[in-house]
Design an enzyme around this catalytic site. Structure first.
Site, PDB file in Angstrom:
ATOM      1  N   CYS A   1      31.834   9.136 -40.573  1.00 51.02           N
ATOM      2  CA  CYS A   1      31.272   8.594 -39.218  1.00 51.02           C
ATOM      3  C   CYS A   1      32.503   9.203 -38.262  1.00 51.02           C
ATOM      4  CB  CYS A   1      31.297   7.264 -39.384  1.00 51.02           C
ATOM      5  SG  CYS A   1      31.248   6.458 -37.705  1.00 51.02           S
TER       6      CYS A   1
ATOM      7  N   CYS B   1      34.008   6.299 -36.410  1.00 45.78           N
ATOM      8  CA  CYS B   1      34.923   5.400 -37.224  1.00 45.78           C
ATOM      9  C   CYS B   1      36.344   6.004 -37.297  1.00 45.78           C
ATOM     10  CB  CYS B   1      34.423   5.440 -38.593  1.00 45.78           C
ATOM     11  SG  CYS B   1      32.662   4.693 -38.622  1.00 45.78           S
TER      12      CYS B   1
END
Length: 383
Positions: free
Chosen positions: A55, A58
């Site tokens: 991600c 993230c």
């Protein structure tokens, strides 16, 4: 003995300060139940960063936000912090399922006594917004589930709608933000109210009827809120859009620049590169042009990374020149992307000019492509 005690205390203080300087202290040494027990003992919530290894947002948060001293100081003082890889089979998958995590990153704030999530947030956030996310988790009246419940029960107070707008904006729910702002304004609020203007300025994007109202009543807004603030809002929301619609608005600082940039983008899309280059060159040469604002907009137009093979030589070489101008003149000297783009463009220029040359052979050791993708960011798995 006293010297030993003071030495130990000094070491503890040093370690605490060092930990705070390094950002959020995620407790990788604890299992989930141990984190809950520790949070109970310290009368804190558990903050959880639910993430995956592929991600991008993230990774960005982990590198650019979680590591900041101010963020670390706030979160370390108020929460027991955990990172949960939602694809890790031992605890991650089960916890993601338990708390309904379906997008990444998700930020959960857990009451250790009940094990229930009391506040939820998500998405990439600026540091100040991320601290506000934590502050909302600490205030029972600002927690996401409380705000949602009050709204579902019919509360349409100015305070609730404002708080809910701020929350929805932090997780990029723009359609919901617009709907809530309409409800706020239906309560008889005025855009000239400084508190309402702040919500409008921060969260309502694009050429809306509200922005047109600002244009229609420009003098009044400037008197109440200040010309600089009003011009900044009008300029921000007219960077893109229908040129005729923008031209119909009042005159404000930044209007003509926006119209020129929209025209340049349109010419590039139509592959009228010579006309686009002439306009860009005129802006660069004009001392009245806000150079940094031009750089901020030009760096997206001049990128050669993705479509250089389809560019005619003349436009490609102009773009390399523009990337050079950006790299030389960008105010943010820590912005590595503009220098990466320029270096990449130079490599492509050499390959174009000397296609049979061995001046820049493909690397045989290490990476074969030049980009800013971090090694630690894994590829998203194919479904």
């Amino acid at each position: 003995m006293k010297k030993i005690i003071f030495s130990i205390l000094g070491l503890v203080c040093f370690n605490f300060a060092f930990s705070a300087d390094r950002g959020i202290n995620f407790r990788h040494d604890l299992k989930w139940n141990e984190a809950l027990e520790l949070a109970k003992a310290e009368n804190k919530l558990v903050f959880v960063d639910f993430y995956t290894q592929w991600c991008g947002p993230c990774f960005n948060m982990a590198q650019k936000v979680f590591t900041l001293p101010d963020v670390g100081s706030f979160y370390n003082s108020n929460f027991i912090s955990m990172k949960i890889d939602c694809e890790e089979p031992e605890e991650g998958v089960a916890l993601a399922k338990k708390y309904g995590v379906r997008s990444y990153p998700t930020y959960g704030f857990i009451d250790p006594a009940s094990g229930e999530m009391v506040h939820r947030s998500s998405s990439r956030q600026e540091p100040e917004v991320f601290i506000q996310t934590g502050e909302s988790a600490l205030d029972p009246d600002l927690r996401s589930f409380v705000l949602e419940k009050k709204y579902e029960d019919g509360d349409r107070s100015i305070e609730l709608l404002t708080n809910l707008i701020n929350y929805k904006a932090s997780i990029y729910k723009r359609d919901e933000v617009s709907k809530l702002f309409d409800e706020l304004m239906s309560n008889g609020m005025k855009l000239t109210d400084p508190a309402i203007w702040t919500v409008f300025d921060n969260h309502i994007k694009g050429i809306t009827p509200y922005l047109k109202s600002v244009s229609d009543n420009y003098a009044e807004f400037c008197t109440v809120l200040g010309k600089e603030n009003v011009d900044a809002k009008l300029a921000k929301e007219t960077q893109y859009g229908d040129p005729e619609e923008i031209a119909a608005l009042c005159d404000f600082d930044g209007k003509q620049f926006n119209l020129k940039m929209i025209d340049i983008n349109s010419l590039v899309r139509e592959k009228k590169y010579d006309e686009a280059a002439e306009l860009i060159d005129n802006l660069i040469a004009d001392p009245a042009t806000d150079r940094q604002e031009l750089i901020n907009r030009l760096k997206f137009i001049a990128r050669v990374s993705y479509n250089s093979d389809n560019m005619p030589d003349s436009w490609f070489e102009k773009c390399v020149g523009y990337l050079r101008f950006i790299a030389y003149n960008n105010d943010n000297r820590d912005d590595a992307y503009v220098h990466q783009e320029y270096a990449d463009a130079l490599e492509r220029l050499i390959a174009r000019k000397y296609p049979d040359s061995k001046l820049l052979p493909t690397p045989t050791v290490g990476k074969t492509v030049y980009n800013m993708r971090p090694d630690a960011l894994k590829q998203k798995p194919k479904k």
